[in-house]
Design an enzyme around this catalytic site. Structure first.
Site, PDB file in Angstrom:
ATOM      1  N   CYS A   1       0.822  -1.215   0.000  1.00 23.09           N
ATOM      2  CA  CYS A   1       0.000   0.000   0.000  1.00 23.09           C
ATOM      3  C   CYS A   1       0.857   1.265   0.000  1.00 23.09           C
ATOM      4  CB  CYS A   1      -1.018  -0.003   1.142  1.00 23.09           C
ATOM      5  SG  CYS A   1      -0.333  -0.015   2.805  1.00 23.09           S
TER       6      CYS A   1
ATOM      7  N   HIS B   1      -2.626   0.452   7.035  1.00 24.85           N
ATOM      8  CA  HIS B   1      -3.030   0.325   5.637  1.00 24.85           C
ATOM      9  C   HIS B   1      -3.426   1.706   5.135  1.00 24.85           C
ATOM     10  CE1 HIS B   1      -4.449  -1.326   1.948  1.00 24.85           C
ATOM     11  NE2 HIS B   1      -5.711  -1.013   2.160  1.00 24.85           N
TER      12      HIS B   1
ATOM     13  N   HIS C   1      -6.054   1.188  -3.531  1.00 27.61           N
ATOM     14  CA  HIS C   1      -5.265   0.664  -2.412  1.00 27.61           C
ATOM     15  C   HIS C   1      -4.660  -0.678  -2.786  1.00 27.61           C
ATOM     16  CE1 HIS C   1      -8.218  -2.318  -0.488  1.00 27.61           C
ATOM     17  NE2 HIS C   1      -8.811  -1.879  -1.575  1.00 27.61           N
TER      18      HIS C   1
END
Length: 164
Positions: free
Chosen positions: A20, A89, A101
């Site tokens: 990410c 994340h 993402h």
């Protein structure tokens, strides 16, 4: 301005190399010429007392967005905590209520910023040099509500409609 994301979709996950952070780094560079360093990140860094995003977002020019979700803009950074006390994340909000993402052990993708992703969000941040507002920008507020709240509103509306 159309945000460039197609070239960032479909990559296999490899923590610390293609993850990410890699995706958001490339997104901000490719769309806004904003460099984000490639921070060293050991496996499960969030479980070892490191707060990689929390320690760095502010000094990189990101500021917390303290507004209603309907005011979020394409280009906003979304930080999420998945089974963690700190954000571990990240994704980037896109037009149409979607976000880019790269979640662990999946390919990088664009998908709706709803449900589970909204529930995992711990902060939304805007870079000081990003001022992207799409032309004719509109937002359906219902899209920004958690699923359980939308269901309650829909049920209440149905009751009102049936009572008529």
């Amino acid at each position: 301005m159309n945000l460039k994301v197609d070239h960032l979709v479909g990559f296999e996950f490899n923590h610390g190399k293609v993850d990410c952070l890699t995706t958001i780094r490339r997104f901000y560079w490719d769309n806004f010429d904003i460099p984000i360093p490639n921070f060293a990140r050991p496996e499960n860094w969030w479980n070892h007392g490191l707060d990689l995003y929390g320690q760095n977002y502010h000094r990189l020019g990101f500021r917390a967005v303290h507004t209603h979700p309907s005011e979020y803009r394409p280009g906003d950074l979304i930080l999420m905590a998945f089974r963690s006390k700190v954000a571990n994340h990240a994704g980037v909000l896109l037009e149409g209520g979607n976000f880019l993402h790269h979640f662990a052990y999946r390919t990088s993708c664009v998908e709706p910023y709803t449900g589970r992703w909204r529930d995992l969000t711990v902060g939304v941040f805007r870079h000081k040099d990003v001022d992207f507002v799409p032309e004719n920008a509109t937002s359906n507020l219902m899209e920004h509500l958690p699923q359980n709240i939308r269901e309650k509103i829909d049920a209440a509306a149905a009751r009102v409609s049936d009572a008529r």
